[in-house]
Design a protein around this motif. Structure first.
Motif, PDB file in Angstrom:
ATOM      1  N   ASP A 151       2.892 -18.623  -2.115  1.00 50.06           N
ATOM      2  CA  ASP A 151       1.790 -18.907  -2.687  1.00 50.06           C
ATOM      3  C   ASP A 151       1.871 -18.840  -4.281  1.00 50.06           C
ATOM      4  N   GLN A 152       2.943 -18.007  -4.506  1.00 48.17           N
ATOM      5  CA  GLN A 152       3.404 -17.610  -6.426  1.00 48.17           C
ATOM      6  C   GLN A 152       4.866 -18.224  -6.666  1.00 48.17           C
ATOM      7  N   HIS A 153       5.371 -19.040  -5.160  1.00 49.97           N
ATOM      8  CA  HIS A 153       6.649 -19.585  -5.512  1.00 49.97           C
ATOM      9  C   HIS A 153       7.863 -19.103  -5.704  1.00 49.97           C
ATOM     10  N   ILE A 154       7.835 -18.267  -5.727  1.00 48.71           N
ATOM     11  CA  ILE A 154       9.231 -17.268  -5.727  1.00 48.71           C
ATOM     12  C   ILE A 154       9.330 -16.815  -4.199  1.00 48.71           C
ATOM     13  N   SER A 155      11.108 -16.341  -4.292  1.00 47.60           N
ATOM     14  CA  SER A 155      11.108 -15.933  -2.916  1.00 47.60           C
ATOM     15  C   SER A 155      10.921 -14.336  -2.940  1.00 47.60           C
ATOM     16  N   ILE A 156      11.200 -14.249  -1.301  1.00 48.33           N
ATOM     17  CA  ILE A 156      10.210 -13.425  -0.836  1.00 48.33           C
ATOM     18  C   ILE A 156      11.730 -11.881  -1.308  1.00 48.33           C
ATOM     19  N   SER A 157      12.290 -12.257  -1.596  1.00 51.24           N
ATOM     20  CA  SER A 157      13.755 -10.283  -1.994  1.00 51.24           C
ATOM     21  C   SER A 157      12.696 -10.790  -3.610  1.00 51.24           C
ATOM     22  N   ARG A 158      12.171 -11.686  -4.025  1.00 51.31           N
ATOM     23  CA  ARG A 158      11.514 -11.388  -5.291  1.00 51.31           C
ATOM     24  C   ARG A 158       9.881 -10.875  -5.676  1.00 51.31           C
ATOM     25  N   TYR A 159       9.515 -10.996  -4.585  1.00 46.91           N
ATOM     26  CA  TYR A 159       7.773 -11.220  -4.160  1.00 46.91           C
ATOM     27  C   TYR A 159       7.312  -9.152  -4.611  1.00 46.91           C
ATOM     28  N   PRO A 160       8.435  -8.514  -3.864  1.00 51.87           N
ATOM     29  CA  PRO A 160       8.517  -7.274  -4.176  1.00 51.87           C
ATOM     30  C   PRO A 160       8.658  -6.888  -5.723  1.00 51.87           C
ATOM     31  N   LEU A 161       9.641  -6.832  -6.231  1.00 53.19           N
ATOM     32  CA  LEU A 161      10.327  -6.756  -7.281  1.00 53.19           C
ATOM     33  C   LEU A 161       9.237  -7.235  -8.107  1.00 53.19           C
ATOM     34  N   GLU A 162       8.634  -7.876  -8.194  1.00 54.82           N
ATOM     35  CA  GLU A 162       7.163  -8.537  -9.021  1.00 54.82           C
ATOM     36  C   GLU A 162       6.437  -7.617  -9.265  1.00 54.82           C
ATOM     37  N   ARG A 163       5.654  -6.941  -7.612  1.00 57.56           N
ATOM     38  CA  ARG A 163       4.955  -6.330  -7.364  1.00 57.56           C
ATOM     39  C   ARG A 163       5.190  -4.937  -8.129  1.00 57.56           C
ATOM     40  N   LEU A 164       6.185  -4.513  -7.671  1.00 61.39           N
ATOM     41  CA  LEU A 164       6.932  -2.953  -8.567  1.00 61.39           C
ATOM     42  C   LEU A 164       6.648  -3.323  -9.738  1.00 61.39           C
ATOM     43  N   ALA A 165       7.274  -4.166 -10.259  1.00 64.28           N
ATOM     44  CA  ALA A 165       7.378  -4.085 -11.944  1.00 64.28           C
ATOM     45  C   ALA A 165       5.892  -4.491 -12.254  1.00 64.28           C
ATOM     46  N   SER A 166       4.493  -4.757 -11.892  1.00 66.76           N
ATOM     47  CA  SER A 166       3.425  -4.393 -12.601  1.00 66.76           C
ATOM     48  C   SER A 166       2.709  -3.499 -12.280  1.00 66.76           C
ATOM     49  N   ILE A 167       2.906  -2.231 -11.455  1.00 67.35           N
ATOM     50  CA  ILE A 167       2.599  -1.061 -11.364  1.00 67.35           C
ATOM     51  C   ILE A 167       2.914  -0.517 -12.476  1.00 67.35           C
TER      52      ILE A 167
END
Length: 64
Positions: A43-59
């Protein structure tokens, strides 16, 4: 006077500032959670590896 750990006979942990991190972390998740992460990443047009990084970075991290 020693710290609370020392007075209780516990070992004081080493400081983390000098620790060298590898940057690799593997996490086991359920098949349902894996599916949800795949869908969210797509949905966010990012890799499955990148998604958790983006989520952690948003905390907002605060350690006190």
């Amino acid at each position: 006077m020693g710290s609370g750990l020392e007075t209780n006979g516990e070992k004081v942990p080493e400081p983390l500032a000098g620790f060298r991190y590898r940057g690799i972390r593997k996490v086991r998740v359920s098949p349902a959670m894996h599916c949800n992460v795949v869908i969210a990443a797509e949905d966010q047009h990012i890799s499955i590896s990148r998604y958790p990084l983006e989520r952690l970075a948003s905390i907002s991290w605060s350690f006190s």
